[in-house]
Design a protein around this motif. Structure first.
Motif, PDB file in Angstrom:
ATOM      1  N   ARG A 147      29.472   4.367  52.256  1.00 12.37           N
ATOM      2  CA  ARG A 147      30.727   4.027  51.560  1.00 12.37           C
ATOM      3  C   ARG A 147      30.425   2.872  50.604  1.00 12.37           C
ATOM      4  O   ARG A 147      30.385   1.709  51.011  1.00 12.37           O
ATOM      5  CB  ARG A 147      31.803   3.623  52.569  1.00 12.37           C
ATOM      6  CG  ARG A 147      32.084   4.655  53.650  1.00 12.37           C
ATOM      7  CD  ARG A 147      33.141   4.114  54.618  1.00 12.37           C
ATOM      8  NE  ARG A 147      33.171   4.857  55.856  1.00 12.37           N
ATOM      9  CZ  ARG A 147      33.893   5.966  56.060  1.00 12.37           C
ATOM     10  NH1 ARG A 147      34.640   6.442  55.080  1.00 12.37           N
ATOM     11  NH2 ARG A 147      33.867   6.580  57.224  1.00 12.37           N
ATOM     12  N   ILE A 149      31.129   0.173  47.808  1.00  8.31           N
ATOM     13  CA  ILE A 149      32.233  -0.583  47.209  1.00  8.31           C
ATOM     14  C   ILE A 149      31.905  -0.798  45.732  1.00  8.31           C
ATOM     15  O   ILE A 149      30.936  -1.487  45.392  1.00  8.31           O
ATOM     16  CB  ILE A 149      32.425  -1.932  47.919  1.00  8.31           C
ATOM     17  CG1 ILE A 149      32.706  -1.723  49.420  1.00  8.31           C
ATOM     18  CG2 ILE A 149      33.566  -2.715  47.275  1.00  8.31           C
ATOM     19  CD1 ILE A 149      32.750  -3.006  50.229  1.00  8.31           C
ATOM     20  N   VAL A 155      36.386   2.314  47.019  1.00 10.35           N
ATOM     21  CA  VAL A 155      35.278   2.774  47.864  1.00 10.35           C
ATOM     22  C   VAL A 155      34.959   4.229  47.539  1.00 10.35           C
ATOM     23  O   VAL A 155      35.860   5.086  47.492  1.00 10.35           O
ATOM     24  CB  VAL A 155      35.627   2.640  49.364  1.00 10.35           C
ATOM     25  CG1 VAL A 155      34.489   3.180  50.226  1.00 10.35           C
ATOM     26  CG2 VAL A 155      35.900   1.177  49.712  1.00 10.35           C
ATOM     27  N   LYS A 168      27.103  -3.317  47.650  1.00 17.56           N
ATOM     28  CA  LYS A 168      28.021  -3.687  48.739  1.00 17.56           C
ATOM     29  C   LYS A 168      28.564  -2.407  49.374  1.00 17.56           C
ATOM     30  O   LYS A 168      29.005  -1.491  48.661  1.00 17.56           O
ATOM     31  CB  LYS A 168      29.190  -4.538  48.208  1.00 17.56           C
ATOM     32  CG  LYS A 168      28.776  -5.753  47.384  1.00 17.56           C
ATOM     33  CD  LYS A 168      28.055  -6.783  48.210  1.00 17.56           C
ATOM     34  CE  LYS A 168      27.831  -8.074  47.441  1.00 17.56           C
ATOM     35  NZ  LYS A 168      26.961  -7.936  46.265  1.00 17.56           N
ATOM     36  N   GLN A 170      30.932  -0.553  52.672  1.00 23.06           N
ATOM     37  CA  GLN A 170      31.950  -0.677  53.715  1.00 23.06           C
ATOM     38  C   GLN A 170      31.507   0.151  54.921  1.00 23.06           C
ATOM     39  O   GLN A 170      31.085   1.298  54.771  1.00 23.06           O
ATOM     40  CB  GLN A 170      33.294  -0.153  53.204  1.00 23.06           C
ATOM     41  CG  GLN A 170      34.426  -0.233  54.229  1.00 23.06           C
ATOM     42  CD  GLN A 170      35.666   0.498  53.744  1.00 23.06           C
ATOM     43  OE1 GLN A 170      35.664   1.716  53.608  1.00 23.06           O
ATOM     44  NE2 GLN A 170      36.722  -0.264  53.468  1.00 23.06           N
ATOM     45  N   ALA A 220      35.030  -3.349  61.930  1.00 26.50           N
ATOM     46  CA  ALA A 220      34.671  -2.917  60.576  1.00 26.50           C
ATOM     47  C   ALA A 220      34.072  -4.116  59.842  1.00 26.50           C
ATOM     48  O   ALA A 220      34.419  -5.271  60.121  1.00 26.50           O
ATOM     49  CB  ALA A 220      35.896  -2.398  59.842  1.00 26.50           C
ATOM     50  N   THR A 222      31.804  -5.431  55.943  1.00 18.85           N
ATOM     51  CA  THR A 222      31.147  -5.120  54.675  1.00 18.85           C
ATOM     52  C   THR A 222      29.735  -5.676  54.748  1.00 18.85           C
ATOM     53  O   THR A 222      29.483  -6.685  55.415  1.00 18.85           O
ATOM     54  CB  THR A 222      31.896  -5.743  53.476  1.00 18.85           C
ATOM     55  OG1 THR A 222      31.946  -7.160  53.642  1.00 18.85           O
ATOM     56  CG2 THR A 222      33.293  -5.179  53.369  1.00 18.85           C
TER      57      THR A 222
END
Length: 644
Positions: A147, A149, A155, A168, A170, A220, A222
């Motif tokens: 995913r 970013i 996303v 970056k 997710q 969750a 990042t």
């Protein structure tokens, strides 16, 4: 069921032919085998000795032995052309024996020979496949999507191969982490068993490293990509596994090299045996030919060819499940023969981080007051010794001090109109004898000492040391019980190395070693003791790891150390070295059991044949049965090795 033939009996498995002839049979040989088996069984319900029964037996032979016959002929022709000399394999022996039995009217025995041989062949393939599956179960997860970013905050799901360092990502709860990186925000727990075999999830938060293929827990977060997908820990493990599939042990390689000569010798001896039978043993020509076919079956090296490879692969997979990855069977086999093990000190035999082991204050005031000041001063520092002090001491008063790090004076602050300092002993001159005596004692023990002074007078000291790995003493004790010499190689002072060495019972300590000299020490050890293994974790260990007969990297070590090593201890658990050595010793015993047993069976069958005490049916069952026993004996290496 898809079957991929890997030449267990012909000694070809793991051998990567340049011509790329991979022999992926698919389902056809299996279907043909069972069709032939059905014809063989039907033949027993047909009147004995009739043409129909003989046709059914021959049909069973051709269908069940289709891939055996094809490989016997095609592989022999291909290898012979490529090497420009006659290179036969064991399949050609079985093919000739089956057709020879047919020529003298033993249709049932000919079909039985091929049926049992083909069945054993499939079992060997299953055994090798089982070993490979055991290895790849550790590595069953291969991340494909991430995913990403984007710059606008949205996303987007992308292929892992499209990721770049600095991207970056997710990661949601339950996601597979797509690649190696560092957490930017969020807290979670991660199942890292695919990387290190550790079943307990690890707590992770901002700044912690995460690894591709591992599974995120309930949180969750990042993350930032820190490695290209081809350079991740997971990718390196896959590379190790691929190497271990193709790198056979020396014993296995020798057997493979000898097999064509052995088969050629048998092919020469059989016609001679048939020719001299009537004259020496007073057999009829028919009897002599029959005995020649039995000789052909009995002398086949199928069991010998299966002696090492299933066992080696089983040993590798056993270790892989427990977080020890070998790049090939030869390294595991050679581990059983090592005479000396050299260890890097920091991060291998020790934890790699200093801890406070002792402290002493002159008793002219409350000790806790000093600790409050020391903690307040060290909070402003950023070095391993400060971390060790802050881990050891807890302040009761939260003091806010202005602290300077002055060259030649260490940390300096003012509190209640008094000047306090923390620094190396050599920068202080006003030192009490009690402090000096303590410093001398701690220095003898290989500890690093810092002084604590008030108004230039030393009033206390703190001793720190990189303490031994909790498993180091046990592992050294095991190696010594096996008659293996142990050496610590360190860049630290000889005194520091000796102090650690005494605690863990190591045989020899070599201190003040420059990185470029470590390889020279390994060579000197090889001259003194023979085969030498080296354990290390840093870039400076890489030359020594390459020079050693077996280089073993710690899994938390640098990429270069892991790249050049022959094996990796994924969890930095030294006890895995003892386990690997014990498994290597088991492998050596099992392989030699198999070799001796297989050759004894060959000698027994040939002797009984010459004495006229055996027919083709008994020969087939005894010979193929011995092959199956050898395979099953090798698979015992999948069972965990008992600790000593």
């Amino acid at each position: 069921m898809e079957t991929t033939h890997t030449h267990n009996c012909s000694g070809e498995q793991g051998h990567n032919h340049d011509h790329g002839h991979s022999h992926s049979h698919g389902k056809s040989p299996v279907i043909l085998f069972f069709t032939g088996l059905a014809l063989f069984l039907v033949a027993f319900f047909v009147k004995e000795g009739t043409i129909l029964q003989n046709i059914l037996f021959v049909g069973a032979l051709l269908l069940s032995g289709y891939h055996i016959i094809l490989e016997g002929i095609v592989e022999t022709v291909h290898e012979s052309r490529e090497k420009r000399k006659f290179i036969p394999n064991v399949h050609i022996l079985m093919t000739l024996a089956a057709f020879g039995a047919t020529l003298i009217g033993n249709y049932e025995e000919a079909a039985l020979l091929i049926l049992i041989f083909a069945a054993a062949h499939f079992l060997e393939e299953y055994a090798e496949g089982r070993s490979k599956r055991e290895i790849t179960n550790l590595l069953k997860m291969n991340p494909t999507e991430a995913r990403l970013i984007q710059a606008d905050g949205r996303v987007k799901t992308v292929d892992v191969s499209q990721l770049s360092i600095g991207d970056k990502l997710q990661v949601l709860n339950g996601d597979q982490i797509p690649t190696d990186g560092r957490i930017l925000s969020g807290t979670t727990s991660i199942d890292e068993s695919s990387i290190n075999g550790e079943s307990i999830p690890k707590e992770k938060t901002v700044g912690d490293d995460v690894f591709g293929s591992t599974i995120n827990g309930s949180g969750a977060f990042t993350m930032e990509v820190t490695k290209d997908s081809s350079d991740t820990v997971f990718a390196k493990i896959i590379q190790l596994v691929n190497q271990s599939q193709s790198n056979l042990s020396k014993t296995a390689t020798k057997i493979q090299q000898l097999e064509p000569y052995y088969v050629t010798t048998v092919l020469i001896l059989v016609p001679i045996f048939i020719a001299v039978g009537p004259f020496i043993f007073d057999w009829s020509w028919n009897e002599s030919f029959y005995r020649g076919m039995v000789f052909l079956i009995s002398a086949s090296p199928c069991a010998l060819a299966a002696s090492a490879i299933p066992a080696t692969l089983s040993g590798i997979s056993n270790l892989a499940k427990r977080g020890v990855l070998f790049k090939g069977g030869s390294y595991l086999a050679n581990l059983a023969t090592i005479k000396s093990v050299a260890f890097d000190k920091t991060g291998t035999l020790t934890k790699g981080k200093p801890v406070v082991t002792d402290y002493y204050f002159l008793t002219d005031t409350n000790e806790q007051d000093y600790i409050d000041i020391i903690v307040a001063m060290e909070k402003t520092a950023n070095h391993p010794l400060a971390n060790a002090i802050l881990t050891k001491f807890t302040s009761k008063k939260n003091l806010e001090l202005e602290v300077e790090n002055k060259i030649g004076k260490g940390l300096v602050t003012e509190f209640q109109e008094e000047i306090y300092q923390i620094g190396k002993p050599e920068i202080f001159s006003n030192v009490n004898k009690q402090i000096t005596d303590h410093n001398k004692q701690y220095a003898k023990e290989g500890k690093t000492v810092v002084y604590f002074a008030k108004d230039s007078k030393v009033i206390g000291l703190i001793a720190m040391m990189d303490v031994p790995n909790e498993h180091a003493k046990t592992v050294i004790s095991y190696l010594k019980s096996q008659g293996i010499h142990t050496t610590m190689i360190t860049g630290d002072a000889e005194l520091t190395g000796q102090a650690v060495g005494r605690q863990i019972g190591i045989d020899e300590v070599v201190g003040n070693v420059l990185p470029e000299n470590k390889a020279a020490i390994i060579k000197e050890q090889q001259n003194r003791y023979g085969s030498v293994a080296m354990l290390g974790d840093g870039v400076n260990d890489a030359p020594a790891l390459v020079t050693a007969d077996i280089g073993i990297a710690m899994g938390d070590g640098t990429d270069i150390a892991i790249d050049v090593a022959d094996a990796v201890l994924m969890q930095n658990d030294l006890t895995k070295l003892s386990y690997a050595h014990a498994t290597a010793k088991r492998l050596d015993r099992v392989v030699w059991q198999n070799i001796i047993f297989s050759m004894m069976i060959v000698v027994l069958l040939i002797t009984l044949n010459i004495l006229g005490k055996m027919d083709i049916t008994v020969g087939v069952i005894a010979h193929e049965g011995s092959t199956l026993l050898v395979i099953l004996n090798g698979l015992r290496l999948l069972i965990p090795t008992k600790s000593k």
